[in-house]
Motif scaffolding. Structure first.
Motif, PDB file in Angstrom:
ATOM      1  N   ALA A  52       0.830  -1.203   0.000  1.00 53.73           N
ATOM      2  CA  ALA A  52       0.000   0.000   0.000  1.00 53.73           C
ATOM      3  C   ALA A  52       0.862   1.250   0.000  1.00 53.73           C
ATOM      4  N   THR A  53       1.971   1.202   0.750  1.00 53.83           N
ATOM      5  CA  THR A  53       2.861   2.349   0.809  1.00 53.83           C
ATOM      6  C   THR A  53       3.459   2.624  -0.565  1.00 53.83           C
ATOM      7  N   LEU A  54       3.889   1.566  -1.232  1.00 53.37           N
ATOM      8  CA  LEU A  54       4.468   1.736  -2.561  1.00 53.37           C
ATOM      9  C   LEU A  54       3.436   2.330  -3.523  1.00 53.37           C
ATOM     10  N   PHE A  55       2.222   1.762  -3.490  1.00 56.12           N
ATOM     11  CA  PHE A  55       1.140   2.235  -4.357  1.00 56.12           C
ATOM     12  C   PHE A  55       0.865   3.727  -4.102  1.00 56.12           C
ATOM     13  N   ALA A  56       0.737   4.072  -2.817  1.00 55.44           N
ATOM     14  CA  ALA A  56       0.438   5.470  -2.479  1.00 55.44           C
ATOM     15  C   ALA A  56       1.599   6.380  -2.852  1.00 55.44           C
ATOM     16  N   PHE A  57       2.811   5.877  -2.678  1.00 50.78           N
ATOM     17  CA  PHE A  57       4.005   6.664  -2.997  1.00 50.78           C
ATOM     18  C   PHE A  57       4.022   7.008  -4.483  1.00 50.78           C
ATOM     19  N   LEU A  58       3.736   5.998  -5.299  1.00 49.58           N
ATOM     20  CA  LEU A  58       3.788   6.206  -6.747  1.00 49.58           C
ATOM     21  C   LEU A  58       2.745   7.215  -7.207  1.00 49.58           C
ATOM     22  N   ILE A  59       1.657   7.323  -6.475  1.00 53.49           N
ATOM     23  CA  ILE A  59       0.644   8.311  -6.854  1.00 53.49           C
ATOM     24  C   ILE A  59       0.928   9.668  -6.221  1.00 53.49           C
ATOM     25  N   SER A  60       1.417   9.648  -4.980  1.00 58.43           N
ATOM     26  CA  SER A  60       1.620  10.925  -4.269  1.00 58.43           C
ATOM     27  C   SER A  60       2.757  11.748  -4.860  1.00 58.43           C
ATOM     28  N   GLY A 102      -6.688  -5.347  -0.880  1.00 59.49           N
ATOM     29  CA  GLY A 102      -6.306  -4.676   0.363  1.00 59.49           C
ATOM     30  C   GLY A 102      -5.284  -3.590   0.104  1.00 59.49           C
ATOM     31  N   ILE A 103      -4.285  -3.914  -0.738  1.00 62.27           N
ATOM     32  CA  ILE A 103      -3.233  -2.946  -1.034  1.00 62.27           C
ATOM     33  C   ILE A 103      -3.814  -1.688  -1.666  1.00 62.27           C
ATOM     34  N   ILE A 104      -4.692  -1.889  -2.638  1.00 62.93           N
ATOM     35  CA  ILE A 104      -5.248  -0.726  -3.338  1.00 62.93           C
ATOM     36  C   ILE A 104      -6.110   0.113  -2.397  1.00 62.93           C
ATOM     37  N   THR A 105      -6.959  -0.558  -1.625  1.00 64.42           N
ATOM     38  CA  THR A 105      -7.844   0.175  -0.720  1.00 64.42           C
ATOM     39  C   THR A 105      -7.037   0.974   0.316  1.00 64.42           C
ATOM     40  N   VAL A 106      -6.114   0.283   0.976  1.00 64.09           N
ATOM     41  CA  VAL A 106      -5.313   0.969   1.990  1.00 64.09           C
ATOM     42  C   VAL A 106      -4.440   2.031   1.331  1.00 64.09           C
ATOM     43  N   GLY A 107      -3.986   1.743   0.109  1.00 63.40           N
ATOM     44  CA  GLY A 107      -3.211   2.734  -0.630  1.00 63.40           C
ATOM     45  C   GLY A 107      -3.991   4.030  -0.794  1.00 63.40           C
ATOM     46  N   PHE A 108      -5.248   3.923  -1.219  1.00 66.86           N
ATOM     47  CA  PHE A 108      -6.084   5.128  -1.346  1.00 66.86           C
ATOM     48  C   PHE A 108      -6.182   5.855  -0.010  1.00 66.86           C
ATOM     49  N   GLY A 118       3.004   3.369   8.734  1.00 73.41           N
ATOM     50  CA  GLY A 118       2.461   3.129  10.066  1.00 73.41           C
ATOM     51  C   GLY A 118       0.940   3.097  10.043  1.00 73.41           C
ATOM     52  N   ARG A 119       0.360   4.059   9.299  1.00 70.81           N
ATOM     53  CA  ARG A 119      -1.089   4.107   9.200  1.00 70.81           C
ATOM     54  C   ARG A 119      -1.626   2.874   8.479  1.00 70.81           C
ATOM     55  N   ALA A 120      -0.914   2.451   7.436  1.00 66.21           N
ATOM     56  CA  ALA A 120      -1.360   1.301   6.638  1.00 66.21           C
ATOM     57  C   ALA A 120      -1.360   0.034   7.479  1.00 66.21           C
ATOM     58  N   ILE A 121      -0.345  -0.131   8.308  1.00 61.77           N
ATOM     59  CA  ILE A 121      -0.272  -1.338   9.126  1.00 61.77           C
ATOM     60  C   ILE A 121      -1.340  -1.344  10.206  1.00 61.77           C
ATOM     61  N   GLY A 122      -1.654  -0.157  10.725  1.00 64.28           N
ATOM     62  CA  GLY A 122      -2.558  -0.097  11.859  1.00 64.28           C
ATOM     63  C   GLY A 122      -4.032  -0.139  11.511  1.00 64.28           C
ATOM     64  N   ASP A 123      -4.374   0.125  10.247  1.00 64.57           N
ATOM     65  CA  ASP A 123      -5.793   0.275   9.955  1.00 64.57           C
ATOM     66  C   ASP A 123      -6.512  -1.060   9.818  1.00 64.57           C
ATOM     67  N   ALA A 124      -7.712  -1.106  10.386  1.00 61.67           N
ATOM     68  CA  ALA A 124      -8.474  -2.346  10.355  1.00 61.67           C
ATOM     69  C   ALA A 124      -9.709  -2.228   9.477  1.00 61.67           C
ATOM     70  N   ALA A 125     -10.373  -1.077   9.551  1.00 64.15           N
ATOM     71  CA  ALA A 125     -11.684  -0.978   8.911  1.00 64.15           C
ATOM     72  C   ALA A 125     -11.588  -1.118   7.394  1.00 64.15           C
ATOM     73  N   ALA A 126     -10.483  -0.626   6.813  1.00 69.71           N
ATOM     74  CA  ALA A 126     -10.387  -0.671   5.360  1.00 69.71           C
ATOM     75  C   ALA A 126     -10.069  -2.076   4.846  1.00 69.71           C
ATOM     76  N   VAL A 127      -9.387  -2.887   5.657  1.00 68.49           N
ATOM     77  CA  VAL A 127      -9.018  -4.221   5.179  1.00 68.49           C
ATOM     78  C   VAL A 127     -10.075  -5.264   5.495  1.00 68.49           C
ATOM     79  N   LEU A 128     -10.997  -4.888   6.380  1.00 66.83           N
ATOM     80  CA  LEU A 128     -12.032  -5.846   6.802  1.00 66.83           C
ATOM     81  C   LEU A 128     -12.765  -6.449   5.599  1.00 66.83           C
ATOM     82  N   PHE A 129     -13.175  -5.585   4.681  1.00 66.52           N
ATOM     83  CA  PHE A 129     -13.914  -6.053   3.501  1.00 66.52           C
ATOM     84  C   PHE A 129     -13.009  -6.597   2.413  1.00 66.52           C
TER      85      PHE A 129
END
Lengths: 283, 336, 305
Positions: free
Chosen positions: A76-84, A140-146, A203-214
């Motif tokens: 997710a970090t890599l994905f977000a990095f490439l867009i940010s 999961g990667i894409i969702t958390v990436g967003f 850190g945020r990507a590892i800690g988040d639960a609600a986005a990966v639940l689905f």
């Protein structure tokens, strides 16, 4: 002592009390998690995957979730990095400081930052169903990436904003194009800030639960394919705490301790990196 | 000098971090006269002024030793109530600082915080002080309008009225006319001349002509030391010391204590820029850096760009035909 | 055109398209969720869905009022606790604390903001729930036996526990936004007030807060919107069984995000169930976007002034 003095002291007292609550709460949280989690922590927990009946109190560990979270976080970090990165460079190099477009981009990043992770989760879920694949590491990667794009982009933006105009001008004056300036000068200059932003996002990507639940699902296996479900640490904690068995709940506390340590580690290394690099950097 | 003393300063020393800003100051300020502090920038004029009402306490890393007596009371005594002390002294800063409220509320601010609630008394007071400051006729129709909408000259007179409303004995002015146009400045000057029979006035100014017009007494301060202090006409006509003379004649007084040196001879664009920034970054508060450079364009451009985060260019001059020197001091952490 | 310039032009186009993507992302999320929420909106009226308290997916009843009230109730409790604490803390940090100590506080606030919501949840289960169950509830319901302290839920998993955990979660955001707002009030402004003989507290009350209040309101709005959307931590401590109307801070509460999270296993199995859950997500999205636009709008505006 006159009335003004008394009023001053009352409010000062209240302020100190509030400050104590805020800073005390973090100590309280860390101490609680440590005291509850440490006794249940075992070597098995971080080296084994759940065996059958783990959630009933039998043998095993949560290596699947630890690795899963790390892999998902990295992706997710890599994905977000490439867009940010392109967005942030566009904001700071190609647009004028007072540009309307820049204002709207920053504004929408801030607004996106405020959208709850469960909504990103629902969005990812719909996309996933639409494209016809099930809960998986990739989804999961894409969702958390967003979810972490706004966090990353905004903190990188703050760093790039600080880079003095003269430095860019010095580079342009040598005949560099904006792209070359971005890659060769700005990127190096802003390196510590960019790294800090990346670590914050991680850190945020590892800690988040609600986005990966689905979207990421859950599994007892180690992550091995982009298209298969993956276990994550927050969900492992959530599930273990949800069981009626005290010994499993205790493992949940231990898992919480592991997650806390990972997040603390990421946070502290982000700070250290920023400090270390700052010394060699021209402000 | 014989006069009735109002403020008396004994052995006053002030440090910012490790840097000594004021050095063993001993003076008596006369009652109900205008005393003007002059001197090149960075010599500690404002610090001296703000040590009178202990506003320097607000800055981080400040250390003060010595005594300042106002009406015979040492204001650095721990028992002193600092808010009452400050109420005694109105302050006019370089740029007028109106508070975010109406014109009326600005003037009524100090009486109110000190407990005056009676509407009628407040009304009278506001009108009286605005009159004293020469602003009443211009604003009487819009007392409840926001003070920030006034012109900058009017704002400064409002600040004067606000200071007077606190019923002070002393008025402190930190270059109060430097941000104003000549006409507004003259109005303020006129107020000072009118008010000096009732108040003790201490002014800091850069403007020597203004000092001549207003001053009864003059303090010439240089690098934290008092060089000369005396009656205005004596000092202006007949300064005792060469430094005073040089300053009054508009000559630059050199002699900077250099802590660090950076030689940029032979370096070119991005490189010299980067080196300068690193050197500035490493400069600690109070230290002075001397940069030597042989590139004329840089001499013109550099001073504009390096005054950041509390840095101040003290001097730019040519050493010989090819080389130039720039002297920079780090004043503070860039906060103020 | 040489290759360097060509590369630059291409890069510019690509970067621009990414920016367009980010600008449209919020609309995209909204659009997609709306598409999915359409089926239920075709069958039932939106207001009816929002105002009805009857949630029985098996019989096709999807009234969300209970969840909406649950969200509001928990958020209200959290804001009630967090707002005064955050304002007082940020005032203390900006007005009284020496600069050196202050530098050390920012990383701590950031850390508090960076802790995983699940960890807050675990802490809530370990520390807050027993505290509420064993001390707060017996004490309050005995001494103040009226609204909103009466309840027959003695588990400790309740709206108040959720509110306390949420309050701690939204405080770092509010403290750091308020800190920036207060930091923007000029030093000279404070100095002026102090020079007139005001005490520090009077200076704060009459000058600093007067100048900073729009930003503080903005910080509160952002905090509220953060509280609206928080899911896992609340799910873990608020009890989450359906209530018609919150009658007590000790009743269970079932906020919207928790509903969405809880139904993920079953929502594909019942007709219109998924549609109604995604409608809930859409509502959450619209509300939080609205709050964020207002909050950030105020902040940008006061920054430009």
């Amino acid at each position: 002592m006159d009335k003004r003095k008394i009023e001053e002291n009352i409010f000062k007292g209240l302020m100190i009390f509030s400050t104590f609550i805020i800073f005390g709460s973090i100590v309280f949280i860390l101490v609680t998690i440590f005291l509850k989690g440490f006794p249940a922590l075992s070597f098995d927990m971080i080296t084994k995957t759940p065996k059958g009946g783990y959630y009933l109190g039998k043998e095993g560990g949560i290596l699947n979730a630890i690795l899963g979270s790390i892999v998902l976080g990295l992706g997710a970090t890599l994905f977000a990095f490439l867009i940010s990165v392109p967005i942030v460079f566009y904001l700071n190099l190609y647009l004028k400081r007072k540009s309307k477009l820049a204002f709207f981009i920053r504004f929408s990043l801030d607004v996106l930052w405020g959208i709850p992770s469960i909504v990103y989760g629902a969005f990812g879920f719909v996309l996933m169903v639409f494209f016809g694949f099930g809960a998986s590491l990739l989804a999961g990667i894409i969702t958390v990436g967003f979810l972490i794009i706004p966090i990353m982009a905004r903190s990188m933006d703050e760093v790039l904003k600080m880079i003095p105009q003269e430095l860019k001008e010095a580079s342009y004056a040598l005949g560099a194009t904006k792209l070359e300036t971005a890659v060769k000068v700005i990127f190096k200059q802003a390196m510590p800030g960019i790294l800090t932003a990346v670590l914050l996002g991680f850190g945020r990507a590892i800690g988040d639960a609600a986005a990966v639940l689905f979207t990421a699902g859950f599994t007892d296996y180690l992550p091995y394919s982009l298209f298969k479900p993956v276990a994550t640490l927050p969900l492992a904690i959530f599930f273990q705490l949800g069981t009626p068995f005290p010994e499993v709940q205790e493992r949940g506390y231990a898992s919480a301790l592991i997650l806390t340590i990972i997040i603390l580690f990421i946070n502290i290394s982000a700070r250290m990196l920023a400090k270390k690099f700052n010394k060699n950097i021209v402000k | 000098m014989k006069f009735k003393t109002h403020i008396s300063i004994k052995d006053l020393n002030v440090w910012y971090e490790k840097h000594q800003v004021l050095n063993n100051i001993n003076i008596d300020i006369p009652d109900k006269k205008i005393t003007v502090i002059i001197g090149p920038s960075g010599c500690g004029k404002t610090t001296l002024l703000k040590s009178f009402n202990r506003l320097i306490d607000l800055q981080d890393g400040v250390m003060v030793s010595g005594q300042v007596f106002v009406d015979g009371e040492n204001i650095y005594d721990e028992k002193i109530e600092v808010t009452h002390l400050r109420k005694k002294m109105g302050l006019l800063s370089q740029r007028p600082q109106v508070l975010p409220m109406s014109i009326y509320d600005n003037v009524a601010y100090s009486p109110r915080i000190h407990g005056l609630k009676n509407k009628k008394k407040l009304d009278e007071l506001v009108e009286h002080e605005l009159n004293e400051a020469g602003l009443w006729n211009e604003v009487k129709e819009r007392l409840s309008g926001p003070a920030s909408k006034l012109s900058i000259g009017q704002q400064q007179r409002l600040c004067l009225a606000r200071g007077l409303a606190a019923d002070p004995e002393i008025i402190l002015g930190d270059e109060p006319t430097s941000a104003l146009d000549p006409i507004s400045a003259e109005k303020i000057e006129q107020r000072f001349l009118d008010l000096k029979n009732k108040y003790t006035i201490v002014l800091v100014t850069h403007n020597l002509r203004q000092a001549k017009r207003l001053a009864d007494y003059v303090i010439f301060l240089y690098l934290g030391n008092i060089i000369e202090y005396g009656k205005a006409d004596e000092i202006f006509k007949n300064p005792k010391y060469s430094k005073t003379k040089d300053y009054l004649n508009g000559k630059f007084i050199e002699e900077h204590k250099i802590d660090k040196e950076l030689n940029l001879k032979g370096t070119v664009c991005p490189d010299n820029f980067v080196k300068t920034k690193v050197a500035l970054e490493e400069l600690e508060v109070g230290q002075v850096l001397r940069i030597i450079i042989d590139y004329e364009q840089a001499v013109i451009e550099v001073p504009k760009t390096i005054e950041y985060e509390g840095h101040k260019v003290l001097e730019v001059k040519s050493i010989n035909r090819t080389d130039w020197e720039i002297i920079i001091e780090k004043r503070n952490d860039g906060e103020i | 055109m040489n290759t360097r310039k060509f590369k630059d032009a291409i890069a510019k186009k690509i970067m621009f398209s990414f920016c367009v993507f980010i600008l449209s992302l919020a609309f995209l999320i909204g659009f997609i969720l709306y598409q999915k929420a359409k089926p239920i909106l075709g069958v039932q009226n939106l207001w009816q869905l929002l105002l009805s308290g009857k949630w029985h997916p098996t019989t096709g009843q999807f009234g969300m009022a209970g969840f909406i009230l649950g969200t509001l109730w928990v958020t209200l409790i959290a804001v009630f606790i967090a707002v005064p604490v955050s304002i007082l803390t940020s005032l203390y940090l900006s007005e009284y604390m020496p600069k050196r100590v202050k530098e050390f506080t920012k990383p701590v606030i950031d850390l508090l903001a960076g802790i995983s919501p699940v960890i807050y949840g675990v802490w809530g289960v370990i520390a807050v729930v027993p505290f509420v169950r064993d001390y707060l509830m017996p004490f309050l319901s005995e001494n103040l036996p009226f609204f909103p302290f009466v309840s027959d839920n003695y588990t400790g998993f309740c709206a108040l526990s959720g509110g306390i955990v949420l309050a701690i979660m939204i405080s770092p955001l509010m403290v750091s936004v308020m800190g920036e707002v207060l930091g923007a009030v000029s030093f000279e402004m404070r100095e002026t007030s102090l020079a007139l003989g005001a005490t520090r507290w009077q200076t704060i009350k009459f000058v600093v807060l007067k100048k900073a209040w729009p930003g503080i309101i903005a910080a509160i709005i952002l905090g509220i919107s953060r509280a609206f959307g928080e899911t896992i931590a609340v799910l873990m401590v608020a009890g989450c069984s359906i209530q018609e109307f919150p009658k007590s801070i000790f009743d269970t509460a079932y906020p919207l995000p928790a509903l969405i999270a809880n139904t993920y296993g079953e929502m594909m199995s019942i007709p219109l169930y998924d549609s109604s859950v995604l409608l809930a997500a859409l509502i959450l999205l619209v509300v939080t976007i609205l709050f964020n636009i207002i909050g950030w709008g105020i902040l940008f505006k006061s920054e430009n002034e």
